[in-house]
Design a protein around this motif. Sequence first.
Motif, PDB file in Angstrom:
ATOM      1  N   VAL A 107      46.495  26.822  54.252  1.00 32.46           N
ATOM      2  CA  VAL A 107      46.036  28.095  54.409  1.00 32.46           C
ATOM      3  C   VAL A 107      45.964  28.715  55.663  1.00 32.46           C
ATOM      4  N   ILE A 108      46.674  29.831  55.712  1.00 31.14           N
ATOM      5  CA  ILE A 108      46.852  30.829  57.100  1.00 31.14           C
ATOM      6  C   ILE A 108      46.045  32.162  56.850  1.00 31.14           C
ATOM      7  N   VAL A 109      45.974  32.790  58.073  1.00 30.16           N
ATOM      8  CA  VAL A 109      45.237  34.127  58.045  1.00 30.16           C
ATOM      9  C   VAL A 109      46.131  35.124  59.047  1.00 30.16           C
ATOM     10  N   PRO A 110      47.247  35.584  58.320  1.00 29.89           N
ATOM     11  CA  PRO A 110      47.884  36.526  58.904  1.00 29.89           C
ATOM     12  C   PRO A 110      47.503  37.960  58.585  1.00 29.89           C
ATOM     13  N   SER A 111      47.827  38.923  59.704  1.00 26.88           N
ATOM     14  CA  SER A 111      47.520  40.383  59.564  1.00 26.88           C
ATOM     15  C   SER A 111      48.594  40.874  58.735  1.00 26.88           C
ATOM     16  N   ASN A 112      48.192  42.192  57.955  1.00 29.82           N
ATOM     17  CA  ASN A 112      48.966  42.877  57.095  1.00 29.82           C
ATOM     18  C   ASN A 112      50.427  42.788  57.462  1.00 29.82           C
ATOM     19  N   ASP A 113      50.839  43.475  58.595  1.00 30.62           N
ATOM     20  CA  ASP A 113      52.245  43.383  59.038  1.00 30.62           C
ATOM     21  C   ASP A 113      52.943  42.229  59.189  1.00 30.62           C
ATOM     22  N   PHE A 114      52.148  41.024  59.574  1.00 27.83           N
ATOM     23  CA  PHE A 114      52.924  39.641  59.625  1.00 27.83           C
ATOM     24  C   PHE A 114      52.881  39.219  58.255  1.00 27.83           C
ATOM     25  N   VAL A 115      52.238  39.618  57.187  1.00 25.96           N
ATOM     26  CA  VAL A 115      52.542  39.204  56.023  1.00 25.96           C
ATOM     27  C   VAL A 115      53.839  39.751  55.295  1.00 25.96           C
ATOM     28  N   GLU A 116      54.128  41.132  56.021  1.00 23.48           N
ATOM     29  CA  GLU A 116      55.271  41.611  55.437  1.00 23.48           C
ATOM     30  C   GLU A 116      56.650  40.958  56.124  1.00 23.48           C
ATOM     31  N   ARG A 117      56.297  40.276  57.303  1.00 23.34           N
ATOM     32  CA  ARG A 117      57.314  39.858  58.244  1.00 23.34           C
ATOM     33  C   ARG A 117      57.583  38.447  57.573  1.00 23.34           C
ATOM     34  N   MET A 118      56.427  37.709  57.343  1.00 22.95           N
ATOM     35  CA  MET A 118      56.726  36.277  56.861  1.00 22.95           C
ATOM     36  C   MET A 118      57.205  36.250  55.382  1.00 22.95           C
ATOM     37  N   VAL A 119      56.850  37.196  54.525  1.00 24.84           N
ATOM     38  CA  VAL A 119      57.650  37.581  53.326  1.00 24.84           C
ATOM     39  C   VAL A 119      59.067  37.709  53.351  1.00 24.84           C
ATOM     40  N   ALA A 120      59.451  38.595  54.432  1.00 25.88           N
ATOM     41  CA  ALA A 120      60.892  38.746  54.496  1.00 25.88           C
ATOM     42  C   ALA A 120      61.702  37.375  55.080  1.00 25.88           C
ATOM     43  N   ALA A 121      60.872  36.628  55.691  1.00 24.30           N
ATOM     44  CA  ALA A 121      61.392  35.338  56.271  1.00 24.30           C
ATOM     45  C   ALA A 121      61.157  34.073  55.374  1.00 24.30           C
ATOM     46  N   ASP A 122      60.764  34.467  54.215  1.00 24.70           N
ATOM     47  CA  ASP A 122      60.421  33.309  53.030  1.00 24.70           C
ATOM     48  C   ASP A 122      59.674  32.381  53.623  1.00 24.70           C
ATOM     49  N   MET A 123      58.816  32.519  54.257  1.00 22.70           N
ATOM     50  CA  MET A 123      57.572  31.744  54.768  1.00 22.70           C
ATOM     51  C   MET A 123      56.497  31.572  53.926  1.00 22.70           C
ATOM     52  N   LEU A 124      56.175  32.402  52.811  1.00 20.49           N
ATOM     53  CA  LEU A 124      55.007  32.308  52.265  1.00 20.49           C
ATOM     54  C   LEU A 124      55.086  31.910  50.543  1.00 20.49           C
ATOM     55  N   VAL A 125      54.324  31.187  50.114  1.00 18.33           N
ATOM     56  CA  VAL A 125      54.233  30.898  48.822  1.00 18.33           C
ATOM     57  C   VAL A 125      53.569  32.076  47.949  1.00 18.33           C
ATOM     58  N   ALA A 126      54.342  32.292  46.753  1.00 19.34           N
ATOM     59  CA  ALA A 126      53.640  33.237  45.756  1.00 19.34           C
ATOM     60  C   ALA A 126      52.492  32.766  45.264  1.00 19.34           C
ATOM     61  N   LEU A 127      51.392  33.457  45.087  1.00 23.11           N
ATOM     62  CA  LEU A 127      50.028  32.978  44.646  1.00 23.11           C
ATOM     63  C   LEU A 127      49.897  32.826  43.144  1.00 23.11           C
ATOM     64  N   ASP A 128      49.201  31.795  42.862  1.00 21.94           N
ATOM     65  CA  ASP A 128      49.072  31.783  41.319  1.00 21.94           C
ATOM     66  C   ASP A 128      47.464  32.391  41.070  1.00 21.94           C
ATOM     67  N   GLN A 129      47.453  33.808  40.778  1.00 23.35           N
ATOM     68  CA  GLN A 129      46.177  34.530  40.629  1.00 23.35           C
ATOM     69  C   GLN A 129      45.455  33.727  39.481  1.00 23.35           C
ATOM     70  N   ALA A 130      45.875  33.300  38.502  1.00 22.04           N
ATOM     71  CA  ALA A 130      45.062  32.583  37.577  1.00 22.04           C
ATOM     72  C   ALA A 130      44.110  31.318  38.183  1.00 22.04           C
ATOM     73  N   ALA A 131      44.633  30.948  39.491  1.00 24.16           N
ATOM     74  CA  ALA A 131      43.650  30.021  40.106  1.00 24.16           C
ATOM     75  C   ALA A 131      42.919  30.487  40.915  1.00 24.16           C
ATOM     76  N   ILE A 132      42.905  32.000  41.049  1.00 25.41           N
ATOM     77  CA  ILE A 132      41.854  32.475  42.093  1.00 25.41           C
ATOM     78  C   ILE A 132      40.897  33.636  41.380  1.00 25.41           C
ATOM     79  N   PRO A 133      40.284  33.216  40.207  1.00 25.06           N
ATOM     80  CA  PRO A 133      39.584  34.198  39.398  1.00 25.06           C
ATOM     81  C   PRO A 133      38.380  34.975  40.314  1.00 25.06           C
TER      82      PRO A 133
END
Length: 375
Positions: A107-133
């Motif tokens: 688990v990591i804690v990036p700020s909003n613009d770095f979420v965009e940057r890391m998604v663009a770089a294929d660095m983040l896992v898509a979350l399973d929201q069913a596991a986060i009620p």
Amino acid sequence: MTVIRSNSSNLRMGRRSLLQSLGAAAVGISFAGLAGCGKKEESAGGGKIAPTGEEPKLNFYNWDTYIGETTLGDFKGASGIDVNMTLFASNDELFAKLRAGNPGYDVIVPSNDFVERMVAADMLVALDQAAIPNVKNIDASFMDVAYDPGRKYSMPYTWLTLGIGYRKSKVKAKPDSWKVLFDSDEYKGRIAVLSEAGDMFRLYGKYLGKSVNSLTPADVKSIEAMMVKQKPFIKAFHEDNGQDLLLKGEVDLVLEYNGDIAQIMAEDDDIDFVLPKEGSQLNSDTLCIPKGAPHPKNAHAFINYLLDAEVDKKITETILYPTPNAAAKALMPDDYKNNPVIFPPADQLAKCEYATYRPDMQPLYEEAFTRVRAS
């Protein structure tokens, strides 16, 4: 100005004093035994967590003491999962650490613009929201955001804004303009600013009357020259410890996040915070799972735990940042909910913007800032 005062049942430590009191180095802190310290308590919210089937370990990469005093120990008690927390000081450091491949973080804690940057770089896992009620506890306004539509890759942890923390007895008047930090020798040798390239250039842009998202290469060149001119008057480009420098009297003005200054205002009546009249930048820090996480099920369980109302209340009592967790905010006292440092007035927030990740500009910010720091 109303500030939070800790009572005897909830002694609030600063972001760094928790680590200091434990005698822990800031490179890897295990909180496995923290739940057993002091008197025994039931875990604050969350309840017992069903086994995930993974080994009971989780590696958490977080900002310095950006967590409740007993949160990780409480999670250990509820889940049996041992959390090892490692610290970073800027989004630039976080990104650089993971760019070459995930060294083992869950688990990591990036700020909003770095979420965009890391998604663009294929660095983040898509979350399973069913596991986060506990996502149900998040204020609806934080759920469908431009930097992560539908919260596919991130969960909101805090939101925050940047402004000027200052010692009232050391300034001639309220420092309500970025000029005192960016374009003046009035407080030479008594100011500290951020060490994060994008934030610094965008805030200079605000001072110049621009949107944080509209800077051009020509603007970067002009701002770089302003930074080089101002550098002799700056005491420090701080590494996520600007509030400490101000509290200790090492500087009298500091560019910092509102939550960090709210923390030390509760310790020192001579400290205050102002959002400059030109406006500022909003940030949201988020909970994400990086690609290659060795314990993805544990990571989902941990994120869900942090979004529990009672758990987030205890975190918020410690870090004093604005929470996007509506259920947790409802449990907080009025002197938190009505604190204008933590929740600035609407007319001030109207002049603030979230930064978006601009792949054309980020390298220019970083290259120019490197030259400024070396000048």
